[in-house]
Design an enzyme around this catalytic site. Structure first.
Site, PDB file in Angstrom:
ATOM      1  N   GLU A 169      46.598 -15.185 -23.156  1.00 38.40           N
ATOM      2  CA  GLU A 169      47.401 -13.970 -23.234  1.00 38.40           C
ATOM      3  C   GLU A 169      48.643 -14.060 -24.108  1.00 38.40           C
ATOM      4  OE1 GLU A 169      46.534 -10.967 -21.805  1.00 38.40           O
ATOM      5  OE2 GLU A 169      44.656 -12.072 -21.536  1.00 38.40           O
ATOM      6  N   SER A 182       7.402  22.447   0.979  1.00 35.59           N
ATOM      7  CA  SER A 182       7.564  23.855   1.340  1.00 35.59           C
ATOM      8  C   SER A 182       9.007  24.238   1.654  1.00 35.59           C
ATOM      9  CB  SER A 182       6.671  24.189   2.538  1.00 35.59           C
ATOM     10  OG  SER A 182       5.313  24.211   2.143  1.00 35.59           O
TER      11      SER A 182
END
Length: 797
Positions: free
Chosen positions: A152, A425
């Site tokens: 970093e 259905s």
């Protein structure tokens, strides 16, 4: 500072010495120059040349020669640059002196995102709860510190908290497409996380730089590094190196090996892109970043070249760490849905996992517990591959109040309330709504005999029942066709409508079925429900009928506030009219008859007015693949679905009874009973009794449904409810020649025909409409008729 860290040389002494030497030599130089200047005239005075005299005379007469234009421009440019730097320095001085180091976010727990039930107080779970255990830098191995610095901020121990060269270097590197370098130092990252906010503004960035410069004057480098390692986010909900070591390697930070520490240093750069649990592609990206970290450690002298080469060959082994308990049971399904909707509303991953949001959902504990308790009570025991899904929606708002996604989230992340299946259905109410809106009425009559042949004379659809299916007469009303769930009548109705399949599909979408639902196509058998639809969407679509024809989008997030209490999101209160109130009242009346005298009679045990529709669907092999009941009261709409295996496996021969009238209806009834325990009993509005505007299918003489007269049926909690469609006795469930018969039917047969239907519909062959693949909807619901074709079987009751 660590004992292994070399002290930075003090340069003040050498700087002062140099300055002293320069200062001491300057006067001597100036004196010598002055002496030379004074001696020059005495040497030339006795013998001035004409040239010298002439030159002096010319100078005295004409003055200095004029400067050229480039020299004047250069002068003004230099002055402008000087002014710019002076103003910049002044602005920097003002900014630096006026910026104070703010109070730290001492209670870092407030940055966890909390998810609550609808009451806004009872917690469901958290996103990336900061399982953060602060540890001293002495407990962090030196190689882990070195790895983080290599990853970093490689100039951490020499920069002043802000690294201008690093900013320029990163800008050029990123411009060349290299994304491994960032511009922020460790100090800046720590300031942003611990003192400031995550907002991406120029003001925040400038303040970050000033605070970083001041912080490095107040704290030592080791203090800053310790604070950074205890607050930075590593993914998987872990803030700080100690939590990261536990969630990735199931050990303390002090026990991390060199490869493990280097991999964590690589992951913290972008946890969402480098988590090795996300698969081979992500692991490949992580390997590249990991090798970048090791290379930096070697260049800094923290690793020998031999160590760097050996460690760079492969990533360390990541053990499987047990999932957090907060995702156990149904909570994992709920939190996954909430996170998905947060992302859809524009919240990013980092803000969700660490932004301190307060998310109030639509879920109530009562409705959630009701669904889970109903499944525990009604689901057949010992069927481990049987999945049950429940979804309950508020018809007035579209809010999802309760849900059961199936198995424990930690066992499987498939949420069957979202994944869905073919409703069979249970899809017919959409077709009924379209037909009444188109101009037919509940009294309009259609062909109920089986089989029904399409105009091409080849393709056909059949009703449930033995052989070619049961006959119900050549002219039965839509009410009776709904109560008895007659496939042929619904297909006849679809054919009678101008562009009927498209109108039915459009109505389904308007009511709440996703337009992109798999298998939703305007084919001749669309009313038989072969499309794949989720229980949530089915419940929400039925809620449209329940609320007088007004459709809403279902949602799970009521509101979101940030850590400062500011409102960030509130669910919109929007609805669209899918059908008129009159149409919805007639459709609702037909569905009420399904409960009072049709396949949904097990719902009568609820003890309050209810409406709904059963459904089963068949796959391309003719096996029943799903079983449903979808229904509602005036206050709540709920859908229940039973599926097996991957959602398309056979239920027949596996469940004691696969009919929607049995387990799904009883599960629905128990869910609704518990959900509405304290709610007042409300009645539905009466039917509108709309007259038919289309007269091509003559209405029946009266509005009263035409089912054959029956004596009062006795309710039973055992699987002896009426088959689908409702007939005088239970069908004989014979999916295979050796399967035993279903329980004895109720002893109240009607005086009408009493065929003994087989458990499975008889598959059609050749040009029959039932062909296709994928999830089906029952007897012959495939394509056919007017050139249509669709996958899967057709809808049953």
């Amino acid at each position: 500072m660590s004992q292994d860290r070399k002290a930075t040389p003090t340069r003040g002494t050498s700087r002062n010495a140099s300055t002293t030497r320069r200062a001491g030599s300057a006067p001597a130089t100036r004196k010598a120059a002055s002496a030379r200047a004074k001696s020059a005239p005495s040497k030339s005075a006795p013998g001035k040349t004409a040239g010298g005299k002439g030159a002096a005379g010319k100078g005295a007469a004409g003055g200095p020669p004029p400067r050229s234009l480039p020299r004047r421009l250069l002068k003004w440019f230099g002055l402008a640059v000087l002014a710019f730097f002076l103003l910049g320095a002044a602005a920097f001085a003002v900014g630096y002196t006026s910026t104070d180091i703010p109070d730290p976010n001492q209670d870092f727990q407030t940055q966890t995102t909390f998810v609550y039930y609808a009451d806004g107080k009872t917690e469901i779970g958290r996103f990336a709860e900061q399982n953060r255990t602060s540890i001293p830098l002495s407990d962090v191995p030196q190689h882990v510190q070195d790895a983080v610095i290599a990853a970093e901020d490689r100039s951490f121990y020499t920069n002043k908290g802000v690294d201008p060269k690093g900013i320029l270097r990163a800008a050029f590197s990123n411009a060349r497409g290299n994304s491994t370098q960032g511009a922020s130092t460790i100090t800046q990252q720590y300031v942003k996380v611990f003192y400031l906010s995550q907002e991406r503004t120029l003001t925040r960035k400038v303040k970050e730089a000033f605070v970083s410069l001041k912080l490095q004057r107040q704290q030592s480098k080791d203090e800053i590094l310790q604070g950074y390692l205890n607050t930075i986010y590593f993914g998987r909900g872990a803030y700080g190196i100690q939590a990261a070591a536990q969630v990735y390697f199931d050990k303390d930070a002090a026990d991390l090996t060199v490869p493990e520490g280097a991999s964590l240093a690589a992951i913290l750069n972008s946890p969402g892109n480098y988590d090795p649990a996300d698969g081979p592609e992500t692991q490949e990206r992580l390997l590249g970043r990991y090798q970048y970290v090791l290379d930096g450690m070697e260049k800094a002298g923290d690793l020998t070249p031999e160590q760097a080469d050996r460690f760079s060959a492969r990533l360390p082994q990541f053990p499987r760490v047990e999932s957090e308990d907060q995702y156990g049971g149904q909570r994992g399904h709920v939190l996954t849905m909430v996170k998905k909707q947060l992302l859809a509303q524009g919240f990013d991953e980092r803000e969700i996992t660490g932004g301190g949001l307060k998310v109030t959902t639509t879920f109530t504990r009562n409705a959630m517990n009701a669904a889970a308790a109903a499944v525990r009570r009604e689901k057949p025991k010992g069927l481990k591959k049987l999945h049950v899904a429940v979804a309950s929606v508020d018809p007035r708002t579209g809010a999802l109040k309760g849900m059961y996604g199936g198995q424990d989230y930690l066992e499987s992340q498939i949420n069957w309330a979202v994944a869905g299946g073919s409703p069979g259905s249970a899809f017919k109410p959409f077709a009924l709504s379209a037909a009444i809106k188109d101009g037919y009425s509940l009294r309009s009559t259609f062909d109920g005999n089986s089989p029904y042949f399409f105009p091409n004379g080849k393709d056909k659809v059949v009703n449930e029942g033995p052989g070619d299916g049961n006959d119900y007469g050549s002219a039965i009303s839509l009410t009776q066709a709904t109560v008895e769930s007659v496939n042929t009548a619904y297909v006849d109705m679809t054919q009678a409508m101008d562009d009927g399949p498209q109108k039915i599909m459009d109505m389904a979408v308007k009511m709440g079925v996703p337009a992109n639902a798999p298998g939703l196509e305007p084919v001749a058998g669309i009313s038989l429900g072969s499309a794949t639809i989720s229980p949530i969407d089915m419940a929400n679509s039925y809620a449209t009928i329940d609320d007088g024809g007004k459709a809403k989008k279902w949602y799970v997030i009521e509101k979101v506030t940030d850590s400062n209490g500011q409102n960030r999101f509130r669910a919109p209160n929007k609805d669209t009219r899918a059908m008129s109130r009159a149409v919805s009242r007639d459709v609702s009346y037909a569905l009420q008859q399904v409960v009072t005298s049709g396949t949904g009679q097990n719902a009568l045990a609820l003890g309050r007015p209810a409406a709904g529709k059963t459904g089963t669907a068949t796959n391309d092999k003719g096996d029943v693949s799903s079983s449903w009941f979808v229904g509602y009261t005036p206050q709540l709409a709920t859908a229940v679905m039973y599926v097996r295996g991957d959602g398309n496996d056979a239920l027949n021969g596996y469940m004691p009874s696969y009919f929607g009238a049995d387990y799904p209806t009883r599960t629905w009834t128990e869910t609704m009973r518990r959900s509405l325990d304290d709610a007042p009993v409300e009645d539905f509005p009466p039917p509108a009794n709309l007259d038919a505007r289309l007269t091509d299918h003559a209405p029946a003489p009266t509005f009263t449904p035409d089912p054959t007269p029956t004596t009062t049926r006795t309710e039973s909690s055992t699987p002896t409810s009426q088959p689908e469609p409702t007939r005088t006795q239970e069908p004989t469930p014979t999916p295979t020649p050796t399967r035993t018969q279903e329980p004895t039917p109720t002893p109240t047969p009607t005086p009408t025909r009493t065929p003994t239907p087989t458990l499975l519909p008889t598959p059609t062959t050749g040009g029959d409409i039932g062909g296709g693949s994928g999830n089906g909807g029952g007897n012959g619901s495939g394509g056919g008729g007017n050139g249509g074709g669709s996958g899967g079987g057709g809808g049953q009751n």
